[in-house]
Motif scaffolding. Structure first.
Motif, PDB file in Angstrom:
ATOM      1  N   CYS A 128       0.854  -1.194   0.000  1.00 16.24           N
ATOM      2  CA  CYS A 128       0.000   0.000   0.000  1.00 16.24           C
ATOM      3  C   CYS A 128       0.886   1.239   0.000  1.00 16.24           C
ATOM      4  CB  CYS A 128      -0.901   0.012   1.223  1.00 16.24           C
ATOM      5  SG  CYS A 128      -1.982   1.462   1.281  1.00 16.24           S
ATOM      6  N   ILE A 129       0.619   2.130  -0.949  1.00 14.40           N
ATOM      7  CA  ILE A 129       1.351   3.394  -1.044  1.00 14.40           C
ATOM      8  C   ILE A 129       0.345   4.510  -0.856  1.00 14.40           C
ATOM      9  CG2 ILE A 129       2.734   4.897  -2.522  1.00 14.40           C
ATOM     10  CD1 ILE A 129       3.579   2.272  -4.018  1.00 14.40           C
ATOM     11  N   THR A 130       0.540   5.303   0.176  1.00 10.66           N
ATOM     12  CA  THR A 130      -0.333   6.432   0.448  1.00 10.66           C
ATOM     13  C   THR A 130       0.425   7.689   0.088  1.00 10.66           C
ATOM     14  OG1 THR A 130      -1.371   5.214   2.236  1.00 10.66           O
ATOM     15  CG2 THR A 130      -1.690   7.584   2.219  1.00 10.66           C
ATOM     16  N   ALA A 177       8.698   6.363   4.574  1.00 13.48           N
ATOM     17  CA  ALA A 177       8.170   5.005   4.728  1.00 13.48           C
ATOM     18  C   ALA A 177       8.133   4.669   6.209  1.00 13.48           C
ATOM     19  CB  ALA A 177       9.037   4.007   3.980  1.00 13.48           C
ATOM     20  N   ALA A 178       6.990   4.200   6.650  1.00 10.53           N
ATOM     21  CA  ALA A 178       6.845   3.787   8.051  1.00 10.53           C
ATOM     22  C   ALA A 178       7.495   2.424   8.238  1.00 10.53           C
ATOM     23  CB  ALA A 178       5.371   3.713   8.417  1.00 10.53           C
ATOM     24  N   GLN A 179       8.211   2.261   9.337  1.00 13.13           N
ATOM     25  CA  GLN A 179       8.778   0.954   9.653  1.00 13.13           C
ATOM     26  C   GLN A 179       7.719   0.050  10.257  1.00 13.13           C
ATOM     27  OE1 GLN A 179      12.175   1.636  12.133  1.00 13.13           O
ATOM     28  NE2 GLN A 179      13.378   2.480  10.480  1.00 13.13           N
ATOM     29  N   SER A 223       6.431  -2.877   8.073  1.00 13.18           N
ATOM     30  CA  SER A 223       6.709  -2.715   6.661  1.00 13.18           C
ATOM     31  C   SER A 223       7.750  -3.736   6.220  1.00 13.18           C
ATOM     32  CB  SER A 223       7.242  -1.306   6.365  1.00 13.18           C
ATOM     33  OG  SER A 223       6.267  -0.349   6.617  1.00 13.18           O
ATOM     34  N   ASP A 224       7.609  -4.228   5.014  1.00 14.04           N
ATOM     35  CA  ASP A 224       8.576  -5.154   4.437  1.00 14.04           C
ATOM     36  C   ASP A 224       9.827  -4.358   4.064  1.00 14.04           C
ATOM     37  OD1 ASP A 224      10.081  -6.735   2.567  1.00 14.04           O
ATOM     38  OD2 ASP A 224       8.284  -7.949   2.240  1.00 14.04           O
ATOM     39  N   ASP A 279      13.282  -0.259   1.204  1.00 15.57           N
ATOM     40  CA  ASP A 279      14.587  -0.010   0.569  1.00 15.57           C
ATOM     41  C   ASP A 279      14.463   0.471  -0.875  1.00 15.57           C
ATOM     42  OD1 ASP A 279      15.840  -0.686   2.922  1.00 15.57           O
ATOM     43  OD2 ASP A 279      16.397  -2.712   2.275  1.00 15.57           O
ATOM     44  N   LEU A 280      13.325   0.269  -1.512  1.00 11.43           N
ATOM     45  CA  LEU A 280      13.130   0.737  -2.890  1.00 11.43           C
ATOM     46  C   LEU A 280      13.077   2.261  -2.982  1.00 11.43           C
ATOM     47  CD1 LEU A 280      10.483  -1.811  -4.185  1.00 11.43           C
ATOM     48  CD2 LEU A 280      12.909  -1.701  -4.771  1.00 11.43           C
TER      49      LEU A 280
END
Length: 111
Positions: A68-70, A88-90, A103-104, A109-110
């Motif tokens: 999911c990308i917000t 990015a949230a951990q 988060s994966d 890392d992307l």
């Protein structure tokens, strides 16, 4: 992979429409779909505010996404975050102050 991307309003989504062909989900005026590189990408226009976001995503999801990308909210989180910055949230924390979802690292890392 099933990818969900959220935007608050349609003008935030318009640049994506120039990059790829999206089809509107029947019966849902703010949900769009496309496929790219073997992935199903769904876009939900949530409206402004957390209440609208929750209602829109719940209404539109027929299956859980793998990613999911917000977008469009980082500037509203803290003043030190600038437009265009990627965050990015951990982990997503529960109301009980416990990690509810992590988060994966491969996806984080992307960025």
């Amino acid at each position: 992979m099933k990818i969900l991307v959220t935007f608050a309003v349609d003008w935030e989504f318009k640049p994506w429409l120039r990059l790829r062909s999206f089809s509107r989900q029947p019966g849902a005026r703010n949900v769009y779909h496309t496929r790219t590189a073997g992935n199903k990408v769904s876009v939900v226009l949530t409206g402004i505010g957390p209440g609208n976001a929750v209602r829109s995503v719940r209404y539109s999801m027929d299956e859980l996404p793998d990613l999911c990308i917000t977008s469009g909210l980082a500037g509203g989180l803290k003043h030190q975050h600038r437009p265009g910055e990627k965050l990015a949230a951990q982990a997503k924390w529960s109301e009980r102050a416990e990690p509810a979802l992590y988060s994966d690292k491969r996806h984080v890392d992307l960025l």
